[in-house]
Design a protein around this motif. Structure first.
Motif, PDB file in Angstrom:
ATOM      1  N   ARG A   5     -34.756  -3.901  39.652  1.00  0.00           N
ATOM      2  CA  ARG A   5     -34.948  -3.480  38.269  1.00  0.00           C
ATOM      3  C   ARG A   5     -33.595  -3.489  37.564  1.00  0.00           C
ATOM      4  O   ARG A   5     -32.552  -3.413  38.205  1.00  0.00           O
ATOM      5  CB  ARG A   5     -35.522  -2.072  38.215  1.00  0.00           C
ATOM      6  N   GLU A   6     -33.636  -3.512  36.234  1.00  0.00           N
ATOM      7  CA  GLU A   6     -32.410  -3.393  35.459  1.00  0.00           C
ATOM      8  C   GLU A   6     -31.666  -2.135  35.891  1.00  0.00           C
ATOM      9  O   GLU A   6     -32.270  -1.070  36.056  1.00  0.00           O
ATOM     10  CB  GLU A   6     -32.752  -3.319  33.969  1.00  0.00           C
ATOM     11  N   ASN A   7     -30.373  -2.262  36.118  1.00  0.00           N
ATOM     12  CA  ASN A   7     -29.482  -1.199  36.587  1.00  0.00           C
ATOM     13  C   ASN A   7     -29.748  -0.756  38.027  1.00  0.00           C
ATOM     14  O   ASN A   7     -29.150   0.214  38.494  1.00  0.00           O
ATOM     15  CB  ASN A   7     -29.512   0.024  35.658  1.00  0.00           C
ATOM     16  N   GLY A   8     -30.625  -1.479  38.752  1.00  0.00           N
ATOM     17  CA  GLY A   8     -30.849  -1.192  40.165  1.00  0.00           C
ATOM     18  C   GLY A   8     -29.583  -1.463  40.973  1.00  0.00           C
ATOM     19  O   GLY A   8     -28.703  -2.207  40.544  1.00  0.00           O
ATOM     20  N   VAL A   9     -29.482  -0.853  42.144  1.00  0.00           N
ATOM     21  CA  VAL A   9     -28.292  -1.018  42.971  1.00  0.00           C
ATOM     22  C   VAL A   9     -28.632  -1.609  44.336  1.00  0.00           C
ATOM     23  O   VAL A   9     -29.733  -1.434  44.846  1.00  0.00           O
ATOM     24  CB  VAL A   9     -27.520   0.312  43.161  1.00  0.00           C
ATOM     25  N   VAL A  10     -27.625  -2.293  44.893  1.00  0.00           N
ATOM     26  CA  VAL A  10     -27.654  -2.789  46.263  1.00  0.00           C
ATOM     27  C   VAL A  10     -26.413  -2.216  46.929  1.00  0.00           C
ATOM     28  O   VAL A  10     -25.308  -2.290  46.368  1.00  0.00           O
ATOM     29  CB  VAL A  10     -27.621  -4.332  46.320  1.00  0.00           C
ATOM     30  N   ILE A  11     -26.594  -1.654  48.117  1.00  0.00           N
ATOM     31  CA  ILE A  11     -25.480  -1.033  48.820  1.00  0.00           C
ATOM     32  C   ILE A  11     -25.296  -1.707  50.174  1.00  0.00           C
ATOM     33  O   ILE A  11     -26.261  -1.885  50.920  1.00  0.00           O
ATOM     34  CB  ILE A  11     -25.729   0.480  49.006  1.00  0.00           C
ATOM     35  N   PHE A  12     -24.055  -2.079  50.459  1.00  0.00           N
ATOM     36  CA  PHE A  12     -23.687  -2.647  51.752  1.00  0.00           C
ATOM     37  C   PHE A  12     -22.751  -1.677  52.454  1.00  0.00           C
ATOM     38  O   PHE A  12     -21.918  -1.031  51.810  1.00  0.00           O
ATOM     39  CB  PHE A  12     -22.942  -3.980  51.597  1.00  0.00           C
ATOM     40  N   TYR A  13     -22.861  -1.627  53.771  1.00  0.00           N
ATOM     41  CA  TYR A  13     -21.946  -0.826  54.574  1.00  0.00           C
ATOM     42  C   TYR A  13     -21.483  -1.672  55.739  1.00  0.00           C
ATOM     43  O   TYR A  13     -22.296  -2.272  56.438  1.00  0.00           O
ATOM     44  CB  TYR A  13     -22.637   0.433  55.105  1.00  0.00           C
ATOM     45  N   GLY A  14     -20.178  -1.747  55.931  1.00  0.00           N
ATOM     46  CA  GLY A  14     -19.664  -2.476  57.075  1.00  0.00           C
ATOM     47  C   GLY A  14     -18.262  -2.966  56.829  1.00  0.00           C
ATOM     48  O   GLY A  14     -17.625  -2.632  55.822  1.00  0.00           O
ATOM     49  N   PRO A  15     -17.764  -3.796  57.746  1.00  0.00           N
ATOM     50  CA  PRO A  15     -16.411  -4.328  57.594  1.00  0.00           C
ATOM     51  C   PRO A  15     -16.397  -5.507  56.628  1.00  0.00           C
ATOM     52  O   PRO A  15     -17.356  -6.287  56.562  1.00  0.00           O
ATOM     53  CB  PRO A  15     -16.053  -4.779  59.009  1.00  0.00           C
ATOM     54  N   PHE A  16     -15.334  -5.613  55.865  1.00  0.00           N
ATOM     55  CA  PHE A  16     -15.113  -6.737  54.960  1.00  0.00           C
ATOM     56  C   PHE A  16     -13.643  -7.111  55.007  1.00  0.00           C
ATOM     57  O   PHE A  16     -12.782  -6.230  55.132  1.00  0.00           O
ATOM     58  CB  PHE A  16     -15.465  -6.384  53.501  1.00  0.00           C
ATOM     59  N   ALA A  17     -13.349  -8.389  54.861  1.00  0.00           N
ATOM     60  CA  ALA A  17     -11.982  -8.807  54.588  1.00  0.00           C
ATOM     61  C   ALA A  17     -11.728  -8.516  53.114  1.00  0.00           C
ATOM     62  O   ALA A  17     -12.656  -8.525  52.299  1.00  0.00           O
ATOM     63  CB  ALA A  17     -11.810 -10.300  54.873  1.00  0.00           C
ATOM     64  N   VAL A  18     -10.467  -8.251  52.764  1.00  0.00           N
ATOM     65  CA  VAL A  18     -10.101  -7.961  51.379  1.00  0.00           C
ATOM     66  C   VAL A  18      -8.988  -8.923  50.986  1.00  0.00           C
ATOM     67  O   VAL A  18      -7.908  -8.912  51.580  1.00  0.00           O
ATOM     68  CB  VAL A  18      -9.644  -6.498  51.211  1.00  0.00           C
ATOM     69  N   ASN A  19      -9.303  -9.783  50.006  1.00  0.00           N
ATOM     70  CA  ASN A  19      -8.330 -10.783  49.528  1.00  0.00           C
ATOM     71  C   ASN A  19      -7.767 -11.627  50.663  1.00  0.00           C
ATOM     72  O   ASN A  19      -6.573 -11.876  50.738  1.00  0.00           O
ATOM     73  CB  ASN A  19      -7.205 -10.121  48.741  1.00  0.00           C
ATOM     74  N   GLY A  20      -8.660 -12.035  51.568  1.00  0.00           N
ATOM     75  CA  GLY A  20      -8.260 -12.907  52.665  1.00  0.00           C
ATOM     76  C   GLY A  20      -7.664 -12.202  53.862  1.00  0.00           C
ATOM     77  O   GLY A  20      -7.327 -12.844  54.851  1.00  0.00           O
ATOM     78  N   THR A  21      -7.559 -10.882  53.808  1.00  0.00           N
ATOM     79  CA  THR A  21      -6.961 -10.132  54.904  1.00  0.00           C
ATOM     80  C   THR A  21      -8.020  -9.325  55.626  1.00  0.00           C
ATOM     81  O   THR A  21      -8.720  -8.516  55.009  1.00  0.00           O
ATOM     82  CB  THR A  21      -5.853  -9.188  54.388  1.00  0.00           C
ATOM     83  N   LEU A  22      -8.116  -9.555  56.924  1.00  0.00           N
ATOM     84  CA  LEU A  22      -9.052  -8.811  57.758  1.00  0.00           C
ATOM     85  C   LEU A  22      -8.238  -7.979  58.736  1.00  0.00           C
ATOM     86  O   LEU A  22      -7.352  -8.496  59.426  1.00  0.00           O
ATOM     87  CB  LEU A  22      -9.970  -9.773  58.524  1.00  0.00           C
ATOM     88  N   SER A  23      -8.509  -6.696  58.779  1.00  0.00           N
ATOM     89  CA  SER A  23      -7.822  -5.818  59.714  1.00  0.00           C
ATOM     90  C   SER A  23      -8.768  -4.672  60.052  1.00  0.00           C
ATOM     91  O   SER A  23      -9.763  -4.483  59.359  1.00  0.00           O
ATOM     92  CB  SER A  23      -6.518  -5.290  59.100  1.00  0.00           C
ATOM     93  N   PRO A  24      -8.515  -3.952  61.112  1.00  0.00           N
ATOM     94  CA  PRO A  24      -7.495  -4.095  62.135  1.00  0.00           C
ATOM     95  C   PRO A  24      -7.889  -5.133  63.167  1.00  0.00           C
ATOM     96  O   PRO A  24      -8.857  -5.880  62.974  1.00  0.00           O
ATOM     97  CB  PRO A  24      -7.426  -2.688  62.740  1.00  0.00           C
ATOM     98  N   ASP A  25      -7.183  -5.126  64.275  1.00  0.00           N
ATOM     99  CA  ASP A  25      -7.445  -6.101  65.335  1.00  0.00           C
ATOM    100  C   ASP A  25      -8.885  -6.051  65.838  1.00  0.00           C
ATOM    101  O   ASP A  25      -9.458  -7.075  66.192  1.00  0.00           O
ATOM    102  CB  ASP A  25      -6.485  -5.900  66.511  1.00  0.00           C
ATOM    103  N   SER A  26      -9.485  -4.866  65.849  1.00  0.00           N
ATOM    104  CA  SER A  26     -10.873  -4.753  66.321  1.00  0.00           C
ATOM    105  C   SER A  26     -11.827  -5.530  65.420  1.00  0.00           C
ATOM    106  O   SER A  26     -12.784  -6.149  65.905  1.00  0.00           O
ATOM    107  CB  SER A  26     -11.301  -3.292  66.420  1.00  0.00           C
ATOM    108  N   ASN A  27     -11.590  -5.531  64.110  1.00  0.00           N
ATOM    109  CA  ASN A  27     -12.436  -6.317  63.202  1.00  0.00           C
ATOM    110  C   ASN A  27     -12.180  -7.805  63.368  1.00  0.00           C
ATOM    111  O   ASN A  27     -13.111  -8.615  63.272  1.00  0.00           O
ATOM    112  CB  ASN A  27     -12.208  -5.902  61.751  1.00  0.00           C
ATOM    113  N   ILE A  28     -10.939  -8.182  63.623  1.00  0.00           N
ATOM    114  CA  ILE A  28     -10.618  -9.590  63.864  1.00  0.00           C
ATOM    115  C   ILE A  28     -11.328 -10.066  65.125  1.00  0.00           C
ATOM    116  O   ILE A  28     -11.939 -11.151  65.134  1.00  0.00           O
ATOM    117  CB  ILE A  28      -9.090  -9.786  63.958  1.00  0.00           C
ATOM    118  N   SER A  29     -11.300  -9.269  66.176  1.00  0.00           N
ATOM    119  CA  SER A  29     -11.991  -9.625  67.424  1.00  0.00           C
ATOM    120  C   SER A  29     -13.498  -9.720  67.209  1.00  0.00           C
ATOM    121  O   SER A  29     -14.147 -10.638  67.723  1.00  0.00           O
ATOM    122  CB  SER A  29     -11.696  -8.596  68.511  1.00  0.00           C
ATOM    123  N   PHE A  30     -14.053  -8.779  66.463  1.00  0.00           N
ATOM    124  CA  PHE A  30     -15.490  -8.804  66.177  1.00  0.00           C
ATOM    125  C   PHE A  30     -15.854 -10.046  65.381  1.00  0.00           C
ATOM    126  O   PHE A  30     -16.861 -10.707  65.678  1.00  0.00           O
ATOM    127  CB  PHE A  30     -15.884  -7.533  65.418  1.00  0.00           C
TER     128      PHE A  30
END
Length: 80
Positions: A5-30
């Protein structure tokens, strides 16, 4: 975006890279593990997710750091 609907929301939860940078090492391994399972899988960069969301009428409203190097990301459907 079509199903929200108009103004409806979608929510994500989890790891993301930010501006091409993924950290820490555990996220890189995953991320590497996911890629070995399926080359289409992996941790996405929030820039790419935001671009795709915009193409579907959604705007990034908030990105909150959460425990264990995750984020809560909120997109909202643009008004008509």
């Amino acid at each position: 975006g079509r199903l929200l609907r108009e103004n409806g929301v979608v929510i994500f939860y989890g790891p993301f890279a930010v501006n091409g940078t993924l950290s820490p090492d555990s996220n890189i391994s995953f991320h590497r593990y996911l890629k070995t399972e399926n080359s289409d899988w992996g941790i996405r960069d929030i820039r790419d997710v935001e671009t795709e969301a915009r193409h579907n009428g959604l705007l990034l409203k908030e990105m909150l750091p959460m425990p264990a190097n995750n984020f809560l990301v909120v997109f909202q459907k643009q008004g008509a």
